[in-house]
Design a protein around this motif. Structure first.
Motif, PDB file in Angstrom:
ATOM      1  N   GLN A 107     -27.351  36.407 -56.166  1.00  0.00           N
ATOM      2  CA  GLN A 107     -28.639  35.784 -56.477  1.00  0.00           C
ATOM      3  C   GLN A 107     -28.703  35.390 -57.948  1.00  0.00           C
ATOM      4  N   ALA A 108     -28.177  36.225 -58.842  1.00  0.00           N
ATOM      5  CA  ALA A 108     -28.152  35.889 -60.269  1.00  0.00           C
ATOM      6  C   ALA A 108     -27.291  34.644 -60.511  1.00  0.00           C
ATOM      7  N   PHE A 109     -26.178  34.542 -59.820  1.00  0.00           N
ATOM      8  CA  PHE A 109     -25.300  33.383 -59.940  1.00  0.00           C
ATOM      9  C   PHE A 109     -26.027  32.109 -59.489  1.00  0.00           C
ATOM     10  N   ILE A 110     -26.682  32.158 -58.333  1.00  0.00           N
ATOM     11  CA  ILE A 110     -27.409  30.995 -57.809  1.00  0.00           C
ATOM     12  C   ILE A 110     -28.556  30.618 -58.748  1.00  0.00           C
ATOM     13  N   THR A 111     -29.270  31.601 -59.264  1.00  0.00           N
ATOM     14  CA  THR A 111     -30.359  31.335 -60.218  1.00  0.00           C
ATOM     15  C   THR A 111     -29.822  30.629 -61.455  1.00  0.00           C
ATOM     16  N   HIS A 112     -28.686  31.094 -61.967  1.00  0.00           N
ATOM     17  CA  HIS A 112     -28.067  30.464 -63.135  1.00  0.00           C
ATOM     18  C   HIS A 112     -27.682  29.019 -62.836  1.00  0.00           C
ATOM     19  N   LEU A 113     -27.085  28.767 -61.671  1.00  0.00           N
ATOM     20  CA  LEU A 113     -26.721  27.400 -61.302  1.00  0.00           C
ATOM     21  C   LEU A 113     -27.944  26.498 -61.223  1.00  0.00           C
ATOM     22  N   ASN A 114     -28.998  26.991 -60.616  1.00  0.00           N
ATOM     23  CA  ASN A 114     -30.218  26.186 -60.490  1.00  0.00           C
ATOM     24  C   ASN A 114     -30.831  25.876 -61.846  1.00  0.00           C
ATOM     25  N   ARG A 115     -30.795  26.830 -62.759  1.00  0.00           N
ATOM     26  CA  ARG A 115     -31.321  26.593 -64.109  1.00  0.00           C
ATOM     27  C   ARG A 115     -30.451  25.582 -64.848  1.00  0.00           C
ATOM     28  N   SER A 116     -29.149  25.694 -64.700  1.00  0.00           N
ATOM     29  CA  SER A 116     -28.225  24.768 -65.360  1.00  0.00           C
ATOM     30  C   SER A 116     -28.393  23.360 -64.837  1.00  0.00           C
TER      31      SER A 116
END
Length: 69
Positions: free
Chosen positions: A57-66
């Motif tokens: 979930q942290a990885f997906i959140t980071h991708l979405n923010r990027s």
């Protein structure tokens, strides 16, 4: 028990990968605990990385923010 024993969905290749077999691609599968298993689509026997639910979930959140910036 290996990660493959815990899979609840088959591995799936990203729709962004295209059909060219020379593209760098990964495949992802859901695991029984809500995490994800990830492997190289061109060499699936080379190994599988496991990500716990919170890490995924942290990885997906980071991708979405990027992507938004």
């Amino acid at each position: 028990m290996s990660v493959s024993d815990e899979l609840v969905t088959p591995f799936r290749k990203s729709s962004y990968s295209g059909s060219d077999p020379n593209h760098e691609c990964v495949e992802v599968a859901h695991t029984a605990d809500g995490g994800r298993a990830v492997r190289d689509s061109k060499n699936p026997a080379h190994g599988t990385a496991y990500f716990a639910p919170g890490a995924w979930q942290a990885f997906i959140t980071h991708l979405n923010r990027s992507e938004a910036s």
